[in-house]
Design a protein around this motif. Structure first.
Motif, short mmCIF file in Angstrom:
data_model
loop_
_atom_site.label_atom_id
_atom_site.label_comp_id
_atom_site.label_asym_id
_atom_site.label_seq_id
_atom_site.Cartn_x
_atom_site.Cartn_y
_atom_site.Cartn_z
N GLN A 94 -17.48 -69.30 -22.89
CA GLN A 94 -16.24 -68.95 -22.21
C GLN A 94 -16.03 -69.66 -20.88
OE1 GLN A 94 -15.60 -64.69 -22.04
NE2 GLN A 94 -16.14 -64.41 -24.20
N LEU A 95 -16.73 -70.75 -20.64
CA LEU A 95 -16.55 -71.47 -19.39
C LEU A 95 -15.11 -71.91 -19.19
CD1 LEU A 95 -19.72 -73.76 -19.35
CD2 LEU A 95 -19.34 -71.69 -18.00
N GLU A 96 -14.50 -72.45 -20.23
CA GLU A 96 -13.18 -73.05 -20.07
C GLU A 96 -12.07 -72.03 -19.90
OE1 GLU A 96 -11.94 -75.33 -23.43
OE2 GLU A 96 -12.39 -73.75 -24.88
N ILE A 97 -12.33 -70.76 -20.16
CA ILE A 97 -11.28 -69.75 -20.00
C ILE A 97 -11.50 -68.90 -18.75
CG2 ILE A 97 -10.84 -69.66 -22.48
CD1 ILE A 97 -12.30 -66.93 -22.51
N MET A 98 -12.51 -69.21 -17.98
CA MET A 98 -12.77 -68.46 -16.76
C MET A 98 -11.54 -68.51 -15.84
SD MET A 98 -16.13 -68.73 -14.29
CE MET A 98 -16.11 -70.50 -14.41
N ALA A 99 -11.17 -67.35 -15.29
CA ALA A 99 -10.06 -67.24 -14.34
C ALA A 99 -8.72 -67.65 -14.96
CB ALA A 99 -10.33 -68.06 -13.08
N SER A 100 -8.51 -67.30 -16.22
CA SER A 100 -7.21 -67.54 -16.86
C SER A 100 -6.29 -66.36 -16.59
CB SER A 100 -7.40 -67.73 -18.38
OG SER A 100 -8.17 -68.88 -18.64
N TYR A 101 -5.00 -66.65 -16.48
CA TYR A 101 -4.05 -65.69 -15.91
C TYR A 101 -3.62 -64.57 -16.85
CZ TYR A 101 0.42 -63.91 -14.18
OH TYR A 101 1.42 -63.10 -13.77
N GLY A 102 -3.48 -63.39 -16.29
CA GLY A 102 -2.54 -62.40 -16.74
C GLY A 102 -2.86 -61.46 -17.87
N ASN A 110 -7.68 -61.78 -27.49
CA ASN A 110 -6.81 -62.48 -28.44
C ASN A 110 -6.18 -63.73 -27.85
OD1 ASN A 110 -6.95 -60.67 -30.77
ND2 ASN A 110 -6.00 -59.17 -29.43
N THR A 111 -5.85 -63.68 -26.56
CA THR A 111 -5.14 -64.80 -25.95
C THR A 111 -6.08 -65.94 -25.57
OG1 THR A 111 -3.54 -63.23 -25.03
CG2 THR A 111 -3.58 -65.44 -24.06
N TYR A 112 -7.24 -65.60 -25.07
CA TYR A 112 -8.13 -66.63 -24.52
C TYR A 112 -9.48 -66.74 -25.25
CZ TYR A 112 -4.88 -66.47 -20.56
OH TYR A 112 -3.77 -66.50 -19.78
N THR A 113 -10.13 -65.60 -25.44
CA THR A 113 -11.51 -65.64 -25.91
C THR A 113 -11.64 -66.18 -27.33
OG1 THR A 113 -12.06 -63.76 -24.51
CG2 THR A 113 -13.58 -64.26 -26.31
N PHE A 114 -10.92 -65.59 -28.26
CA PHE A 114 -11.08 -66.01 -29.65
C PHE A 114 -10.70 -67.47 -29.88
CE2 PHE A 114 -10.55 -61.29 -30.96
CZ PHE A 114 -11.90 -61.07 -30.75
N PRO A 115 -9.59 -67.98 -29.33
CA PRO A 115 -9.31 -69.41 -29.50
C PRO A 115 -10.39 -70.32 -28.92
CG PRO A 115 -7.32 -68.26 -28.83
CD PRO A 115 -8.45 -67.27 -28.71
N ALA A 116 -10.94 -69.93 -27.76
CA ALA A 116 -12.01 -70.75 -27.17
C ALA A 116 -13.26 -70.73 -28.04
CB ALA A 116 -12.33 -70.24 -25.76
N VAL A 335 -19.08 -64.02 -17.02
CA VAL A 335 -18.21 -65.19 -17.28
C VAL A 335 -18.03 -65.30 -18.78
CG1 VAL A 335 -18.27 -67.72 -17.28
CG2 VAL A 335 -18.79 -66.44 -15.18
N GLY A 336 -16.73 -65.55 -19.32
CA GLY A 336 -15.56 -65.89 -18.63
C GLY A 336 -14.61 -64.81 -18.18
N GLY A 337 -14.79 -63.49 -18.52
CA GLY A 337 -13.98 -62.48 -17.88
C GLY A 337 -14.28 -62.44 -16.40
N GLY A 338 -15.56 -62.63 -16.04
CA GLY A 338 -15.93 -62.79 -14.65
C GLY A 338 -15.46 -64.12 -14.12
N THR A 339 -15.30 -64.22 -12.82
CA THR A 339 -14.67 -65.39 -12.23
C THR A 339 -15.62 -66.34 -11.53
OG1 THR A 339 -14.17 -64.00 -10.30
CG2 THR A 339 -12.44 -64.26 -11.95
N SER A 340 -16.92 -66.11 -11.65
CA SER A 340 -17.88 -67.03 -11.04
C SER A 340 -19.24 -66.85 -11.68
CB SER A 340 -18.00 -66.76 -9.52
OG SER A 340 -19.01 -67.57 -8.95
N LEU A 341 -19.97 -67.95 -11.83
CA LEU A 341 -21.35 -67.89 -12.28
C LEU A 341 -22.31 -67.57 -11.14
CD1 LEU A 341 -21.48 -70.94 -14.72
CD2 LEU A 341 -21.86 -68.55 -15.36
N SER A 342 -21.79 -67.47 -9.93
CA SER A 342 -22.63 -67.22 -8.76
C SER A 342 -23.01 -65.75 -8.66
CB SER A 342 -21.89 -67.64 -7.49
OG SER A 342 -22.59 -67.21 -6.34
#
Length: 461
Positions: A94-102, A110-116, A335-342
């Motif tokens: 889920q790296l590429e969907i991290m911090a995706s809007y809304g 459905n919007t971000y995770t499954f397509p990624a 991550v990717g629901g979380g906004t940082s790997l830190s």
């Protein structure tokens, strides 16, 4: 051997790291001052490493005379040596969907995770992303993690391969999901068992790697699949089980409609035999003391994921209630629901969540959760989580003046408490000067120039 050399017990092959040093020896508690004996802070400390393991940790003045004259000493005078951070819940795909809007949780899937995650049917993509993921963990000071992969077996294999190349202690598993998801991501109860077993047999216990049986969460698994999860866990009691639980209210309502015969969400997992000391439940936001008592009775752990809980609007985790009830608790980026790997940024968000509940989180407790506390969640405290003798030499060199604002704050810091709080509130990947895994430097911040450690950025095996 002369008398002067008799006390030099550490052979020349060792490497010594000298500088300010801090680690937890036990849970420091929730009070402003840590419990006596729970921490070790050395303003001029030394860590001596022989191969992959720590052979000494103490004041530099005591250990310097015991070094062989040819021992390599790396000096970090304005840094801070801490144990490698551990992440108890993170999604490699889920790296590429991290911090995706809304979106909130169910829309997010459905919007971000499954397509990624669908992209991981390509083995080359899976390996490239696994390599990027592990390198980014190292760049953020994380040396060990419990990792979710996709339903594609190759995503888990790629994660294990990348972690093995870097010497990291990683537990991971193929996601199991046989309903309520796109067709191209579904497996079946039997195929998920078969694929997970094959991965387990290949990777579990190989070096520092461990397998984690990984049903996504109750809504995407039929009762038949959860039964197979329990069967696999019973057949291999030394593996971990990871899943999601009680993250959002809409999720809880969905589970109630899918499992009307069960008393509540936790009962779904308990009925199928999935609770126990080897199980890590991510989130657990909307729960009560009855739930917490069942976690304690069964030894089940929680991974607290503050950045994803706030970003997705899921809710505010009650850290104090969990600690009061005796729940074994860790901290995770999600991550990717979380906004940082830190893990530093994750500590900061945990502090804010606790503040909103009127529960101040001390830097001592935050650093404990991210290191020894998380090691205890994952049953690896014998090897990681602190800098005590005999453990693997997984540690991070932090830079308390890594940004202009941290530099300003560092000049005014009057105590180690303030320095830790500054790092956890204002630090990020820039604060990581170097990351060592099993005694080897696997990452060094590029701008450290000719300072201690090998040259280069990432140093894979």
């Amino acid at each position: 051997m002369t008398a002067a050399h008799q006390d030099r017990v550490f052979p020349a092959r060792c490497t010594a790291h000298r500088g300010p040093l801090l680690h937890c020896l036990a849970d420091p508690g929730m009070a402003a001052e840590p419990e006596p004996g729970s921490t070790q802070w050395l303003e001029d400390g030394m860590l001596i490493v022989d191969g992959a393991r720590i052979v000494a940790c103490g004041p530099a003045a005591n250990l310097l005379p015991r070094l062989h004259p040819d021992t390599r000493v790396l000096h970090w005078p304005e840094r801070l040596l801490v144990p490698g951070f551990i992440d108890t819940h993170v999604h490699m795909p889920q790296l590429e969907i991290m911090a995706s809007y809304g979106s909130q949780l169910l829309d997010w899937l459905n919007t971000y995770t499954f397509p990624a995650e669908a992209r991981f049917d390509d083995p080359d993509w899976a390996l490239a992303q696994a390599n990027l993921f592990t390198d980014l963990l190292l760049a953020h000071g994380t040396t060990s993690a419990l990792v979710f992969c996709t339903t594609h077996a190759q995503s888990a294999a790629a994660t294990f391969h990348a972690a093995e190349q870097r010497g990291m202690a990683v537990a991971a598993g193929k996601c199991m999901m046989d309903r309520n998801a796109p067709e191209d991501l579904l497996d079946t109860a039997q195929s998920s068992y078969d694929d997970s077993l094959a991965l387990l047999q290949r990777w579990h216990g190989r070096g520092r790697l461990r397998y984690a049986i990984t049903p996504r969460f109750a809504p995407t698994s039929t009762a038949a699949q959860l039964t197979k999860v329990a069967q696999l866990a019973a057949e291999h009691p030394d593996v971990l089980v990871q899943t999601h639980w009680a993250e959002s209210r809409s999720e809880i309502e969905w589970v109630r409609s899918l499992f009307p015969e069960r008393a509540d969400y936790l009962d779904v997992y308990q009925h199928h035999g999935l609770l126990g000391p080897g199980t890590v439940l991510a989130h657990g936001v909307h729960i009560d003391d009855h739930d917490r008592d069942r976690l304690v009775e069964t030894g089940t752990r929680i991974a607290h994921c503050p950045t994803s809980n706030t970003f997705l609007g899921s809710g505010l985790f009650d850290l104090q209630a969990a600690k009061r009830c005796g729940v074994t608790l860790g901290l995770a980026t999600d991550v990717g629901g979380g906004t940082s790997l830190s893990m530093l940024a994750t500590m900061a968000e945990a502090y804010k969540v606790s503040q909103l509940r009127g529960q101040p989180l001390t830097p001592w407790q935050a650093f404990y959760l991210a290191t020894l506390g998380n090691a205890e969640v994952l049953h690896q405290q014998q090897d990681t989580g602190s800098l005590t003798v005999g453990k693997m030499a997984d540690f991070v060199v932090l830079d308390p003046a890594s940004s202009p604002i941290l530099r300003l704050k560092q000049q005014r810091a009057q105590s180690i408490d303030e320095q830790l709080f500054n790092l956890m509130m204002l630090g990020d990947d820039r604060a990581v000067a170097a990351t060592y895994v099993a005694g080897q430097c696997r990452y060094r911040r590029p701008d450290t120039g000719s300072g201690p450690g090998p040259s280069g950025y990432f140093m894979a095996a």
